[in-house]
Design a protein around this motif. Structure first.
Motif, PDB file in Angstrom:
ATOM      1  N   TYR A 129      33.786  40.585  41.095  1.00 36.78           N
ATOM      2  CA  TYR A 129      33.529  40.788  42.519  1.00 36.78           C
ATOM      3  C   TYR A 129      32.304  39.990  42.943  1.00 36.78           C
ATOM      4  O   TYR A 129      31.492  39.578  42.132  1.00 36.78           O
ATOM      5  CB  TYR A 129      33.295  42.275  42.817  1.00 36.78           C
ATOM      6  CG  TYR A 129      32.057  42.838  42.158  1.00 36.78           C
ATOM      7  CD1 TYR A 129      30.837  42.873  42.834  1.00 36.78           C
ATOM      8  CD2 TYR A 129      32.094  43.305  40.847  1.00 36.78           C
ATOM      9  CE1 TYR A 129      29.694  43.369  42.216  1.00 36.78           C
ATOM     10  CE2 TYR A 129      30.963  43.798  40.227  1.00 36.78           C
ATOM     11  CZ  TYR A 129      29.766  43.827  40.912  1.00 36.78           C
ATOM     12  OH  TYR A 129      28.629  44.298  40.313  1.00 36.78           O
ATOM     13  N   LYS A 130      32.182  39.774  44.262  1.00 36.03           N
ATOM     14  CA  LYS A 130      30.980  39.096  44.774  1.00 36.03           C
ATOM     15  C   LYS A 130      30.113  40.042  45.596  1.00 36.03           C
ATOM     16  O   LYS A 130      28.951  39.746  45.853  1.00 36.03           O
ATOM     17  CB  LYS A 130      31.364  37.880  45.620  1.00 36.03           C
ATOM     18  CG  LYS A 130      32.058  38.180  46.942  1.00 36.03           C
ATOM     19  CD  LYS A 130      32.289  36.895  47.720  1.00 36.03           C
ATOM     20  CE  LYS A 130      32.956  37.177  49.055  1.00 36.03           C
ATOM     21  NZ  LYS A 130      33.203  35.940  49.834  1.00 36.03           N
ATOM     22  N   GLN A 131      30.667  41.179  46.014  1.00 32.34           N
ATOM     23  CA  GLN A 131      29.888  42.181  46.752  1.00 32.34           C
ATOM     24  C   GLN A 131      30.559  43.530  46.610  1.00 32.34           C
ATOM     25  O   GLN A 131      31.791  43.634  46.639  1.00 32.34           O
ATOM     26  CB  GLN A 131      29.800  41.803  48.236  1.00 32.34           C
ATOM     27  CG  GLN A 131      29.010  42.804  49.072  1.00 32.34           C
ATOM     28  CD  GLN A 131      28.993  42.411  50.554  1.00 32.34           C
ATOM     29  OE1 GLN A 131      29.244  41.277  50.915  1.00 32.34           O
ATOM     30  NE2 GLN A 131      28.703  43.367  51.406  1.00 32.34           N
ATOM     31  N   ALA A 132      29.762  44.573  46.437  1.00 28.22           N
ATOM     32  CA  ALA A 132      30.295  45.927  46.329  1.00 28.22           C
ATOM     33  C   ALA A 132      29.384  46.893  47.069  1.00 28.22           C
ATOM     34  O   ALA A 132      28.161  46.809  46.964  1.00 28.22           O
ATOM     35  CB  ALA A 132      30.433  46.341  44.867  1.00 28.22           C
ATOM     36  N   ASN A 149      36.421  40.351  46.472  1.00 26.50           N
ATOM     37  CA  ASN A 149      36.622  39.388  45.397  1.00 26.50           C
ATOM     38  C   ASN A 149      35.946  38.073  45.767  1.00 26.50           C
ATOM     39  O   ASN A 149      35.565  37.859  46.924  1.00 26.50           O
ATOM     40  CB  ASN A 149      38.118  39.136  45.175  1.00 26.50           C
ATOM     41  CG  ASN A 149      38.843  40.384  44.716  1.00 26.50           C
ATOM     42  OD1 ASN A 149      38.306  41.148  43.932  1.00 26.50           O
ATOM     43  ND2 ASN A 149      40.052  40.589  45.213  1.00 26.50           N
ATOM     44  N   TRP A 204      29.111  53.910  39.306  1.00 26.76           N
ATOM     45  CA  TRP A 204      28.951  52.479  39.054  1.00 26.76           C
ATOM     46  C   TRP A 204      29.369  52.106  37.636  1.00 26.76           C
ATOM     47  O   TRP A 204      29.973  51.043  37.404  1.00 26.76           O
ATOM     48  CB  TRP A 204      27.504  52.081  39.300  1.00 26.76           C
ATOM     49  CG  TRP A 204      27.267  50.604  39.282  1.00 26.76           C
ATOM     50  CD1 TRP A 204      26.543  49.897  38.378  1.00 26.76           C
ATOM     51  CD2 TRP A 204      27.781  49.649  40.211  1.00 26.76           C
ATOM     52  NE1 TRP A 204      26.555  48.557  38.683  1.00 26.76           N
ATOM     53  CE2 TRP A 204      27.308  48.375  39.810  1.00 26.76           C
ATOM     54  CE3 TRP A 204      28.576  49.735  41.342  1.00 26.76           C
ATOM     55  CZ2 TRP A 204      27.628  47.210  40.501  1.00 26.76           C
ATOM     56  CZ3 TRP A 204      28.895  48.569  42.034  1.00 26.76           C
ATOM     57  CH2 TRP A 204      28.417  47.334  41.611  1.00 26.76           C
ATOM     58  N   TYR A 242      38.172  44.091  52.230  1.00 20.42           N
ATOM     59  CA  TYR A 242      37.667  44.928  51.141  1.00 20.42           C
ATOM     60  C   TYR A 242      38.799  45.565  50.341  1.00 20.42           C
ATOM     61  O   TYR A 242      39.772  46.066  50.901  1.00 20.42           O
ATOM     62  CB  TYR A 242      36.791  46.043  51.694  1.00 20.42           C
ATOM     63  CG  TYR A 242      35.378  45.629  51.995  1.00 20.42           C
ATOM     64  CD1 TYR A 242      34.479  45.356  50.962  1.00 20.42           C
ATOM     65  CD2 TYR A 242      34.924  45.516  53.302  1.00 20.42           C
ATOM     66  CE1 TYR A 242      33.174  44.973  51.229  1.00 20.42           C
ATOM     67  CE2 TYR A 242      33.620  45.135  53.585  1.00 20.42           C
ATOM     68  CZ  TYR A 242      32.756  44.868  52.539  1.00 20.42           C
ATOM     69  OH  TYR A 242      31.470  44.482  52.803  1.00 20.42           O
ATOM     70  N   ILE A 277      34.077  52.859  46.536  1.00 18.89           N
ATOM     71  CA  ILE A 277      33.429  51.559  46.350  1.00 18.89           C
ATOM     72  C   ILE A 277      34.295  50.486  46.995  1.00 18.89           C
ATOM     73  O   ILE A 277      35.414  50.216  46.547  1.00 18.89           O
ATOM     74  CB  ILE A 277      33.214  51.246  44.861  1.00 18.89           C
ATOM     75  CG1 ILE A 277      32.338  52.330  44.220  1.00 18.89           C
ATOM     76  CG2 ILE A 277      32.570  49.872  44.695  1.00 18.89           C
ATOM     77  CD1 ILE A 277      32.081  52.120  42.739  1.00 18.89           C
ATOM     78  N   ASN A 278      33.785  49.912  48.078  1.00 18.24           N
ATOM     79  CA  ASN A 278      34.442  48.774  48.719  1.00 18.24           C
ATOM     80  C   ASN A 278      33.894  47.505  48.091  1.00 18.24           C
ATOM     81  O   ASN A 278      32.678  47.313  48.042  1.00 18.24           O
ATOM     82  CB  ASN A 278      34.153  48.758  50.226  1.00 18.24           C
ATOM     83  CG  ASN A 278      34.844  49.912  50.946  1.00 18.24           C
ATOM     84  OD1 ASN A 278      35.952  50.294  50.598  1.00 18.24           O
ATOM     85  ND2 ASN A 278      34.178  50.461  51.940  1.00 18.24           N
ATOM     86  N   TYR A 279      34.773  46.651  47.630  1.00 20.63           N
ATOM     87  CA  TYR A 279      34.285  45.419  47.016  1.00 20.63           C
ATOM     88  C   TYR A 279      35.111  44.217  47.467  1.00 20.63           C
ATOM     89  O   TYR A 279      36.292  44.326  47.796  1.00 20.63           O
ATOM     90  CB  TYR A 279      34.296  45.528  45.487  1.00 20.63           C
ATOM     91  CG  TYR A 279      35.661  45.525  44.849  1.00 20.63           C
ATOM     92  CD1 TYR A 279      36.242  44.336  44.414  1.00 20.63           C
ATOM     93  CD2 TYR A 279      36.380  46.705  44.673  1.00 20.63           C
ATOM     94  CE1 TYR A 279      37.495  44.311  43.826  1.00 20.63           C
ATOM     95  CE2 TYR A 279      37.629  46.702  44.091  1.00 20.63           C
ATOM     96  CZ  TYR A 279      38.192  45.502  43.664  1.00 20.63           C
ATOM     97  OH  TYR A 279      39.434  45.492  43.095  1.00 20.63           O
ATOM     98  N   PHE A 316      33.097  52.071  37.569  1.00 22.12           N
ATOM     99  CA  PHE A 316      33.555  50.877  38.288  1.00 22.12           C
ATOM    100  C   PHE A 316      33.452  49.640  37.400  1.00 22.12           C
ATOM    101  O   PHE A 316      34.387  48.837  37.304  1.00 22.12           O
ATOM    102  CB  PHE A 316      32.716  50.695  39.563  1.00 22.12           C
ATOM    103  CG  PHE A 316      32.986  49.411  40.301  1.00 22.12           C
ATOM    104  CD1 PHE A 316      34.164  49.231  41.012  1.00 22.12           C
ATOM    105  CD2 PHE A 316      32.050  48.379  40.297  1.00 22.12           C
ATOM    106  CE1 PHE A 316      34.413  48.053  41.701  1.00 22.12           C
ATOM    107  CE2 PHE A 316      32.287  47.204  40.973  1.00 22.12           C
ATOM    108  CZ  PHE A 316      33.472  47.038  41.685  1.00 22.12           C
ATOM    109  N   ASN A 317      32.326  49.482  36.724  1.00 18.49           N
ATOM    110  CA  ASN A 317      32.122  48.317  35.852  1.00 18.49           C
ATOM    111  C   ASN A 317      33.062  48.324  34.654  1.00 18.49           C
ATOM    112  O   ASN A 317      33.394  47.268  34.100  1.00 18.49           O
ATOM    113  CB  ASN A 317      30.666  48.264  35.368  1.00 18.49           C
ATOM    114  CG  ASN A 317      29.732  47.741  36.435  1.00 18.49           C
ATOM    115  OD1 ASN A 317      30.100  46.888  37.220  1.00 18.49           O
ATOM    116  ND2 ASN A 317      28.519  48.269  36.489  1.00 18.49           N
TER     117      ASN A 317
END
Length: 288
Positions: free
Chosen positions: A183-186, A203, A173, A212, A199-201, A176-177
């Motif tokens: 993003y709105k969901q990960a 936009n 994580w 994703y 990590i599926n995210y 990733f950051n």
């Protein structure tokens, strides 16, 4: 409750399960405890009912055969209605509520069919993607992609609570950051065999819930392995990866969702009117 909603979520699978069978757990970072989210068991039950009628492979085949039967009924219906279509195509979409008896039933049955045939075709042709491997492979060959298709479900009598390596997720994580992705969901998925965290995210402007993007992180080497942007994929691969949202209508926005929902409800109208038309015709034949 507010604090619980802030806990990170993990999409986890039991041994032998496929991606669509995963369930969401909240992770307590202090104790490493997992808590199954409310409603997940119900969604799992409905998913199994929709795909297999709760009877495994036999149920899956029944669902596939009913889809094919619906397709044949649609083709035969268009064939029987063909003369009217050729003469007055646009009038074929109209329903005259002043008509009565068999004439009204016939027009209601046929006109609704004309409006809903495109959506029923979408439901059938996308649903069969998961029913038969040869059909799914054929679609993928047209799209020039090779994506694993979910197979039959592996059942276990008792679900074990999965274990999560908090340190591995935490490291992934942070990496990733560090990419500064908006993003709105990960969703984090750990591949134990390869020590890779995927990590599926989504936009904020993602087309739908299946659009994703994918980041793969090697937590042992502490580096980014790959980054796949959904919008940059070939159109064929985008369609194949969006098959679930095509099936539900979400791919076409709220208009598609509502149309699929209404079409599903109105299926009962076709059953009732079709049966009534058959009985009416049979009564005429017997009275001759």
């Amino acid at each position: 409750d507010d604090k619980k909603s802030l806990l990170p979520l993990a999409s986890l699978m039991q041994k032998g399960e496929k991606g669509h069978e995963a369930m969401l757990y909240s992770i307590n970072l202090n104790t490493s405890e997992l808590t199954l989210l409310k409603g997940e068991r119900m969604f799992r039950f409905m998913n199994d009912f929709h795909r297999r009628l709760l009877t495994g492979h036999i149920g899956s085949q029944i669902v596939a055969l009913t889809s094919i039967s619906l397709l044949l009924l649609m083709i035969s219906g268009v064939y029987l209605y063909w003369r009217r279509l050729k003469r007055k195509f646009f009038n074929s979409f109209k329903i005259n509520f002043q008509k009565k008896g068999r004439a009204f039933l016939y027009q209601l049955h046929s006109a609704l069919g004309m409006w809903l045939i495109p959506w029923y075709l979408i439901i059938i042709l996308s649903g069969l993607y998961w029913s038969y491997a040869w059909y799914g492979n054929m679609i993928q060959s047209f799209a020039n992609v090779n994506i694993p298709i979910s197979g039959k479900m592996m059942r276990s009598k008792k679900m074990k609570k999965p274990k999560v390596l908090i340190s591995t997720y935490d490291l992934a994580w942070k990496i990733f950051n560090a990419q500064n992705i908006v993003y709105k969901q990960a969703i984090l998925k750990l591949s134990v065999k390869n020590k890779i965290v995927n990590i599926n995210y989504l936009n904020k402007d993602s087309m739908h819930s299946d659009a994703y993007n994918l980041i793969s992180i090697d937590t042992q080497k502490r580096k980014l392995v790959s980054h796949r942007n959904f919008n940059k994929l070939p159109i064929g691969e985008q369609i194949v990866r969006s098959m679930s949202t095509i099936h539900s209508g979400e791919f076409f926005g709220w208009f598609g969702r509502i149309s699929i929902f209404i079409g599903s409800i109105l299926m009962s109208i076709f059953v009732i009117t079709g049966w009534m038309l058959y009985l009416s015709r049979r009564k005429k034949v017997l009275n001759k």
